[in-house]
Design an enzyme around this catalytic site. Structure first.
Site, PDB file in Angstrom:
ATOM      1  N   HIS A  98       0.807  -1.216   0.000  1.00  0.00           N
ATOM      2  CA  HIS A  98       0.000   0.000   0.000  1.00  0.00           C
ATOM      3  C   HIS A  98       0.842   1.269   0.000  1.00  0.00           C
ATOM      4  CE1 HIS A  98       0.468  -0.086   4.498  1.00  0.00           C
ATOM      5  NE2 HIS A  98       0.404   1.210   4.356  1.00  0.00           N
ATOM      6  N   ASP A 128       0.091  -7.540   1.367  1.00  0.00           N
ATOM      7  CA  ASP A 128       0.555  -6.159   1.515  1.00  0.00           C
ATOM      8  C   ASP A 128       2.083  -6.071   1.556  1.00  0.00           C
ATOM      9  OD1 ASP A 128       0.225  -3.454   1.598  1.00  0.00           O
ATOM     10  OD2 ASP A 128      -0.167  -3.331   3.744  1.00  0.00           O
ATOM     11  N   GLY A 200       3.614   6.527   8.298  1.00  0.00           N
ATOM     12  CA  GLY A 200       4.997   6.639   7.820  1.00  0.00           C
ATOM     13  C   GLY A 200       5.857   5.474   8.234  1.00  0.00           C
ATOM     14  N   ASN A 201       5.429   4.727   9.265  1.00  0.00           N
ATOM     15  CA  ASN A 201       6.141   3.511   9.660  1.00  0.00           C
ATOM     16  C   ASN A 201       5.836   2.339   8.729  1.00  0.00           C
ATOM     17  OD1 ASN A 201       6.127   4.583  12.910  1.00  0.00           O
ATOM     18  ND2 ASN A 201       7.911   3.427  12.202  1.00  0.00           N
ATOM     19  N   SER A 202       4.806   2.470   7.902  1.00  0.00           N
ATOM     20  CA  SER A 202       4.403   1.374   7.032  1.00  0.00           C
ATOM     21  C   SER A 202       5.571   0.875   6.198  1.00  0.00           C
ATOM     22  CB  SER A 202       3.291   1.832   6.089  1.00  0.00           C
ATOM     23  OG  SER A 202       2.076   1.969   6.758  1.00  0.00           O
ATOM     24  N   GLY A 258     -11.126 -23.741  -4.815  1.00  0.00           N
ATOM     25  CA  GLY A 258     -12.371 -23.475  -5.516  1.00  0.00           C
ATOM     26  C   GLY A 258     -13.622 -23.701  -4.693  1.00  0.00           C
ATOM     27  N   VAL A 259     -13.609 -23.256  -3.435  1.00  0.00           N
ATOM     28  CA  VAL A 259     -14.792 -23.369  -2.589  1.00  0.00           C
ATOM     29  C   VAL A 259     -15.059 -22.033  -1.895  1.00  0.00           C
ATOM     30  CG1 VAL A 259     -14.608 -25.840  -2.132  1.00  0.00           C
ATOM     31  CG2 VAL A 259     -13.412 -24.225  -0.638  1.00  0.00           C
ATOM     32  N   ILE A 261     -16.481 -20.712   1.694  1.00  0.00           N
ATOM     33  CA  ILE A 261     -16.575 -21.329   3.013  1.00  0.00           C
ATOM     34  C   ILE A 261     -17.111 -20.334   4.034  1.00  0.00           C
ATOM     35  CG2 ILE A 261     -14.778 -23.065   2.646  1.00  0.00           C
ATOM     36  CD1 ILE A 261     -12.785 -21.176   3.958  1.00  0.00           C
TER      37      ILE A 261
END
Length: 354
Positions: A98, A128, A200-202, A258-259, A261
């Protein structure tokens, strides 16, 4: 990194800035550790071009068109800030997806003041995580990954990053909890920490006492936008695998079952005589999917996937994603009160769009 909730290697990467062998935290603090790891933590500045909200209709009357065009902003650059860290002397950098999503230009500034234009090698919205690269004529400082699985609640950690653009900011704390699901994505398994992290720590690193990266700071829980001591980091064991995949071809390949749930309810568990709600209830099976070929049916309760007990939905999601396409797996399901074992050939999950 925004608030409530916000988004805040290969074996060759095993060497660190310099040998950091079992570096114990001295009574005086983390100074020695920070001196060794801080040179590898970078400041990331991103430029995005923001387009007008939408185009005007072709048949709009000319007088109205001119009036709206005067009020609509032109495409214009906007900036964003984040953190990251070098994982090789050749210039590979890990940060959050991000932080660089939609970037038209990415600049990286090192702790010693040097600046570089960065290339986005690949980015994985599902976890991310993004991998960048910069070019330098000399070897660059870098840090290595530790094993997040070995970390425990109560262990000391150190965060280094650029909150609010304040470069090389160091905070410390402990691991508050592990395996947190904060509804940020399908593979949530965050480390919770009380080390102060802010906007800003991201993308910045969370270190253990040996100077190894055991997490990537990504999100905070904050009603007011600042740190209240509840931050979340992506575990290094997850990051290491994603980075290795991104470094190959810029995308992450995951298994697909392919389920659809949903969680088991306590009421259903009582009726079936189970000790507590567990497993993943199949709501739908996709046509022409691996699950359909294996014989899974709506209403099946998946209890175990290839040796992994399924206590919660995330357990199944992560176990399937970790399998390579075309790899075989065994599934234990509860169907109309009886346990069945099915074999499945895993498919390929379509890459998530950035």
């Amino acid at each position: 990194m925004t608030s409530l909730l916000s988004k805040s290697a290969p074996a060759a990467l095993a060497l660190a800035l310099s040998p950091v062998a079992a570096l114990a935290v001295p009574a005086g603090g983390y100074g020695d550790l920070v001196e060794q790891v801080a040179p590898a933590v970078v400041f990331i500045e991103v430029t995005n071009t923001v387009q007008p909200a939408r185009a005007l209709p072709d048949d709009m009357p000319e007088n109205l068109r001119k009036r709206f065009e005067q009020q609509m902003p032109d495409a214009r650059p906007q900036g964003g800030l984040g953190s990251g860290f070098l994982i090789s002397d050749e210039g590979q950098i890990v940060t959050n997806h991000h932080v660089v999503a939609g970037a038209s230009a990415v600049k990286v500034k090192l702790a010693d003041g040097r600046s570089f234009d960065a290339e986005v090698i690949g980015s994985d919205p599902a976890t991310d995580i993004a991998l960048l690269s910069i070019k330098s004529d000399v070897d660059l400082p870098f840090v290595s990954f530790g094993t997040s699985e070995e970390m425990r609640a109560g262990d000391e950690v150190v965060a280094v990053g650029n909150p609010f653009g304040l470069s090389s900011t160091v905070t410390s704390g402990i691991i508050s909890a592990k395996s947190r699901d904060i509804n940020a994505g399908p593979y949530d398994e965050f480390i919770q920490t009380d080390a102060a992290i802010n906007r800003g720590n991201s993308g910045g690193p969370l270190f253990n006492n040996e100077g190894e990266v055991i997490g990537v700071n990504t999100a905070i829980l904050s009603p007011g936008g600042g740190s209240v001591g509840i931050g979340f980091a992506i575990p290094s064991d997850v990051v290491r695998d994603v980075v290795a995949d991104l470094s190959d071809d810029g995308i992450v390949t995951r298994g697909w079952l392919g389920v659809s749930i949903r969680p088991m309810s306590d009421e259903v568990a009582n009726v079936l005589g189970l000790e507590g709600a567990k497993g993943a209830v199949v709501e739908a099976v996709s046509k022409d999917s691996p699950a359909a070929a294996a014989g899974l049916e709506r209403g099946d309760i998946i209890l175990n996937f290839d040796g992994n007990d399924i206590a919660a939905l995330g357990d199944l999601t992560r176990a399937v994603a970790a399998k390579d396409p075309d790899e075989k797996a065994s599934i234990t399901v509860l169907r109309r009160g009886k346990e069945l074992k099915l074999d499945v050939a895993i498919g390929t999950l379509a890459p998530q769009k950035a």
